[in-house]
Scaffold this motif. Structure first.
Motif, PDB file in Angstrom:
ATOM      1  N   PRO A  47       0.814  -1.222   0.000  1.00 51.28           N
ATOM      2  CA  PRO A  47       0.000   0.000   0.000  1.00 51.28           C
ATOM      3  C   PRO A  47       0.845   1.269   0.000  1.00 51.28           C
ATOM      4  O   PRO A  47       1.849   1.368   0.691  1.00 51.28           O
ATOM      5  CB  PRO A  47      -0.814  -0.132   1.293  1.00 51.28           C
ATOM      6  CG  PRO A  47      -0.901  -1.596   1.539  1.00 51.28           C
ATOM      7  CD  PRO A  47       0.413  -2.147   1.073  1.00 51.28           C
ATOM      8  N   GLN A  48       0.408   2.233  -0.825  1.00 49.71           N
ATOM      9  CA  GLN A  48       1.061   3.537  -0.963  1.00 49.71           C
ATOM     10  C   GLN A  48       2.502   3.440  -1.494  1.00 49.71           C
ATOM     11  O   GLN A  48       3.230   4.433  -1.475  1.00 49.71           O
ATOM     12  CB  GLN A  48       1.093   4.330   0.360  1.00 49.71           C
ATOM     13  CG  GLN A  48      -0.257   4.888   0.779  1.00 49.71           C
ATOM     14  CD  GLN A  48      -1.119   3.863   1.470  1.00 49.71           C
ATOM     15  OE1 GLN A  48      -0.696   3.256   2.445  1.00 49.71           O
ATOM     16  NE2 GLN A  48      -2.338   3.684   0.987  1.00 49.71           N
ATOM     17  N   MET A  49       2.906   2.263  -1.985  1.00 49.19           N
ATOM     18  CA  MET A  49       4.276   2.126  -2.473  1.00 49.19           C
ATOM     19  C   MET A  49       4.344   1.473  -3.842  1.00 49.19           C
ATOM     20  O   MET A  49       4.991   1.991  -4.754  1.00 49.19           O
ATOM     21  CB  MET A  49       5.120   1.335  -1.465  1.00 49.19           C
ATOM     22  CG  MET A  49       6.589   1.243  -1.837  1.00 49.19           C
ATOM     23  SD  MET A  49       7.564   0.297  -0.630  1.00 49.19           S
ATOM     24  CE  MET A  49       7.477   1.346   0.813  1.00 49.19           C
ATOM     25  N   ASN A  54       0.550   0.661 -10.428  1.00 50.36           N
ATOM     26  CA  ASN A  54       1.472   1.741 -10.141  1.00 50.36           C
ATOM     27  C   ASN A  54       1.902   2.429 -11.450  1.00 50.36           C
ATOM     28  O   ASN A  54       2.043   1.783 -12.489  1.00 50.36           O
ATOM     29  CB  ASN A  54       2.689   1.155  -9.419  1.00 50.36           C
ATOM     30  CG  ASN A  54       3.777   2.154  -9.160  1.00 50.36           C
ATOM     31  OD1 ASN A  54       4.613   2.394 -10.023  1.00 50.36           O
ATOM     32  ND2 ASN A  54       3.788   2.730  -7.969  1.00 50.36           N
ATOM     33  N   GLU A 119      -8.026  -2.189  -5.157  1.00 52.79           N
ATOM     34  CA  GLU A 119      -7.341  -0.942  -5.468  1.00 52.79           C
ATOM     35  C   GLU A 119      -6.316  -1.058  -6.593  1.00 52.79           C
ATOM     36  O   GLU A 119      -6.055  -0.082  -7.297  1.00 52.79           O
ATOM     37  CB  GLU A 119      -6.627  -0.426  -4.215  1.00 52.79           C
ATOM     38  CG  GLU A 119      -7.559  -0.112  -3.054  1.00 52.79           C
ATOM     39  CD  GLU A 119      -6.806   0.279  -1.792  1.00 52.79           C
ATOM     40  OE1 GLU A 119      -5.550   0.354  -1.848  1.00 52.79           O
ATOM     41  OE2 GLU A 119      -7.469   0.519  -0.766  1.00 52.79           O
ATOM     42  N   ASN A 120      -5.712  -2.222  -6.765  1.00 53.27           N
ATOM     43  CA  ASN A 120      -4.625  -2.410  -7.728  1.00 53.27           C
ATOM     44  C   ASN A 120      -4.743  -3.764  -8.411  1.00 53.27           C
ATOM     45  O   ASN A 120      -3.815  -4.572  -8.352  1.00 53.27           O
ATOM     46  CB  ASN A 120      -3.275  -2.320  -7.005  1.00 53.27           C
ATOM     47  CG  ASN A 120      -2.556  -1.026  -7.266  1.00 53.27           C
ATOM     48  OD1 ASN A 120      -1.798  -0.909  -8.226  1.00 53.27           O
ATOM     49  ND2 ASN A 120      -2.803  -0.054  -6.419  1.00 53.27           N
TER      50      ASN A 120
END
Length: 250
Positions: A47-49, A54, A119-120
């Protein structure tokens, strides 16, 4: 393995990713009309990385992604906890991050898997239940425990809604880390009932491993009731019939 913004022993360095892309594209042209070659990466979800969607990963213009969870939360010093490495590291993280509570740790692993799906989302979900690799002789938890089954059921329900393909990964068997594929047979039986598509993968790290235990996985899937595998052909994922001896192309 796709690059990560920190050093690991197994991920491609960021600076080599474009060379990788160019090399695969060149091979595609060289073997056009003879072999179908595709550009893909296994991408960590953190998460967030990092994740399959991405911006950096999208910029590589991959033909497919395999999304996997290898890291679960972090130590007090902010370093990430790797859940499929050395067992002593797993036990240390279990104690330091989750106060030894295996139910919380495993539940967090599946929670992150579900976050990735929402989310991804990747094309393929990689080694869905790999955290069981640390469950030596079933000493840490039981796959029959109600809380564990509940985590699997919640995850499968989300996968069924998403249309994501689940890999049937044989690496644990031929590396003698597990007795079953990732995911376990009882999970695959639930997946079949839900109509979740599958794809056999050895998670090979060496050319000699490319088809390791394919026959064993195909036989199991056939016994469960599966008659088609998802295969990337002509640039799109297609359902292709198979039997225990292999894929049946027209």
């Amino acid at each position: 393995h796709a690059p990560l913004p920190f050093a690991t022993a197994w991920c491609m360095p960021m600076e080599k990713s474009q060379n990788y892309r160019r090399e695969i594209q060149a091979i595609k042209k060289e073997y056009e009309g003879k072999i179908q070659v595709y550009l893909g990466l296994e991408v960590d979800y953190i998460p967030q990385m990092m994740g399959p969607n991405n911006r950096f990963i999208q910029g590589l213009e991959l033909d497919y992604t395999i999304g996997s969870v290898h890291f679960v939360d972090h130590f007090p010093d902010e370093s990430l906890w790797e859940i499929d490495g050395q067992h002593k590291v797993f036990l240390y993280g279990l104690e330091q991050i989750f106060d030894g509570n295996i139910q919380q740790a495993v539940s967090r692993y599946y929670e992150l898997t579900r976050k990735m799906i929402v989310e991804n989302p990747p094309d393929i979900l990689g080694h869905m239940d790999k955290i069981k690799i640390q469950n030596e002789d079933g000493n840490l938890f039981s796959e029959l425990a109600l809380w564990y089954v509940a985590q699997i059921d919640e995850t499968l329900a989300l996968i069924a809604q998403s249309g994501i393909i689940v890999e049937v990964n044989t690496r644990g068997i031929y590396k003698k880390k597990t007795l079953e594929t990732y995911p376990s047979r009882w999970i695959l039986e639930k997946m079949f009932a839900l109509g979740i598509p599958v794809h056999i993968n050895t998670d090979a790290h060496h050319p000699d491993e490319i088809t390791s235990c394919f026959g064993k996985a195909a036989t199991m899937l056939y016994e469960i009731g599966y008659r088609h595998l998802n295969v990337l052909l002509a640039g799109k994922w297609q359902l292709v019939p198979f039997n225990p001896k292999g894929i049946q192309y027209d």
